[in-house]
Design an enzyme around this catalytic site. Structure first.
Site, PDB file in Angstrom:
ATOM      1  N   TYR A  61       0.980  -1.189  -0.088  1.00 11.93           N
ATOM      2  CA  TYR A  61      -0.002  -0.091   0.139  1.00 11.93           C
ATOM      3  C   TYR A  61       0.761   1.426   0.057  1.00 11.93           C
ATOM      4  O   TYR A  61       0.449   2.345  -0.335  1.00 11.93           O
ATOM      5  CB  TYR A  61      -0.923  -0.128   1.340  1.00 11.93           C
ATOM      6  CG  TYR A  61      -0.242  -0.132   2.391  1.00 11.93           C
ATOM      7  CD1 TYR A  61       0.498   0.610   3.044  1.00 11.93           C
ATOM      8  CD2 TYR A  61      -0.149  -1.646   3.124  1.00 11.93           C
ATOM      9  CE1 TYR A  61       1.213   0.367   4.379  1.00 11.93           C
ATOM     10  CE2 TYR A  61       0.554  -1.808   4.362  1.00 11.93           C
ATOM     11  CZ  TYR A  61       1.208  -0.605   4.805  1.00 11.93           C
ATOM     12  OH  TYR A  61       1.907  -0.868   5.961  1.00 11.93           O
ATOM     13  N   GLY A  62       2.031   1.289   0.098  1.00 12.70           N
ATOM     14  CA  GLY A  62       2.923   2.331   0.294  1.00 12.70           C
ATOM     15  C   GLY A  62       4.246   1.959  -0.230  1.00 12.70           C
ATOM     16  O   GLY A  62       4.510   1.459  -1.530  1.00 12.70           O
ATOM     17  N   SER A  63       5.472   2.116   0.221  1.00 11.25           N
ATOM     18  CA  SER A  63       6.803   1.971  -0.433  1.00 11.25           C
ATOM     19  C   SER A  63       7.043   0.520  -1.064  1.00 11.25           C
ATOM     20  O   SER A  63       8.002   0.392  -1.946  1.00 11.25           O
ATOM     21  CB  SER A  63       7.826   2.282   0.692  1.00 11.25           C
ATOM     22  OG  SER A  63       7.691   1.473   1.572  1.00 11.25           O
ATOM     23  N   GLU A  99      10.827  -4.788   6.891  1.00 12.09           N
ATOM     24  CA  GLU A  99       9.691  -4.185   7.267  1.00 12.09           C
ATOM     25  C   GLU A  99       9.346  -4.274   8.893  1.00 12.09           C
ATOM     26  O   GLU A  99       8.884  -3.497   9.522  1.00 12.09           O
ATOM     27  CB  GLU A  99       8.245  -4.876   6.944  1.00 12.09           C
ATOM     28  CG  GLU A  99       7.979  -4.535   5.405  1.00 12.09           C
ATOM     29  CD  GLU A  99       7.887  -3.025   5.282  1.00 12.09           C
ATOM     30  OE1 GLU A  99       6.980  -2.388   5.763  1.00 12.09           O
ATOM     31  OE2 GLU A  99       9.054  -2.523   4.285  1.00 12.09           O
TER      32      GLU A  99
END
Length: 230
Positions: free
Chosen positions: A55-57, A131
């Site tokens: 959803y991001g990087s 992450e």
């Protein structure tokens, strides 16, 4: 926001060295990641078909190998700048950064990646090393349901733990923009992070109105700071 705005905010020094974990946390080991993987894999029927949802990087820097990519929608979670505070990679002690995570409520369009069936564990370790360098994680992995056209699949993603101590809520878009327009760390700026995320979402025909509003607000602030005297 354009590359011109991003260019004003460059790190003064770069470093990939991992800092010491904050108090109450420890550096994750490969054994930690294998235990997390075993717990997650035990919850699905087919351990040979594993997806993760970005959803991001992770959309523009997936961190591991994949054999298929599909855009998709998840319900019950939305993309938000709610993971604070980052004072190294994309922020500093004076201007800490605020990262994206999935928070409860709403929905989110993003990208699902399918891992190589014969190398699921190795690639999940790569993903978790990126992450979840420290444990316990402020946004632990979990399964979500992704709808991609007529196909529905389960995917691993990272959702904020509201009780982690790193959950940031209640900020207006203007306040979030204030943070994103100033924060710079050893891996770059929050403005760059926002720009790259929006750019890659748009390339995949995913339009996020919230991120677009933030882009305009951040661009205005950068122009005011760096171009006011021009």
């Amino acid at each position: 926001m354009t590359e011109r705005h991003v260019a004003y905010l460059r790190p003064t020094e770069t470093s990939e060295d991992m800092p010491a974990p904050p108090e109450g946390m420890h550096a994750a080991t490969e054994e930690d990641h294998r235990a997390t993987i075993a717990r997650l894999i035990a919850q699905v029927e087919d351990p040979g078909e594993i997806w993760f949802f970005a959803y991001g990087s992770l959309i523009w820097k997936p961190a591991c190998d994949f054999v298929e990519m599909r855009t998709g929608l998840i319900r019950g979670w939305h993309r938000a700048f709610c993971l604070g505070w980052n004072n190294r990679w994309r922020g500093s002690d004076d201007n800490p950064g605020l990262m994206l995570a999935l928070d409860r409520g709403g929905s989110c369009k993003g990208v699902a990646y399918r891992l190589p069936p014969d190398r699921v564990e190795d690639n999940l370790i790569k993903l978790f090393e990126r992450e979840m360098a420290w444990l316990p994680s402020a946004f632990p992995p979990r399964w979500v349901n992704v709808q991609s056209g007529e196909q529905r699949m389960k995917a691993i993603t990272f959702c904020i733990d509201r009780h982690s101590g790193r959950y940031v809520s209640g900020l207006s878009e203007a306040q979030v923009a204030d943070v994103l327009a100033r924060a710079v760390g050893s891996r770059g700026s929050m403005a760059e992070y926002l720009f790259a995320t929006v750019d890659h979402l748009e390339r995949m025909h995913i339009h996020d109105p919230h991120l677009w509003r933030l882009q305009h607000l951040v661009a205005d602030r950068i122009e005011a700071a760096y171009e006011a005297d021009r």
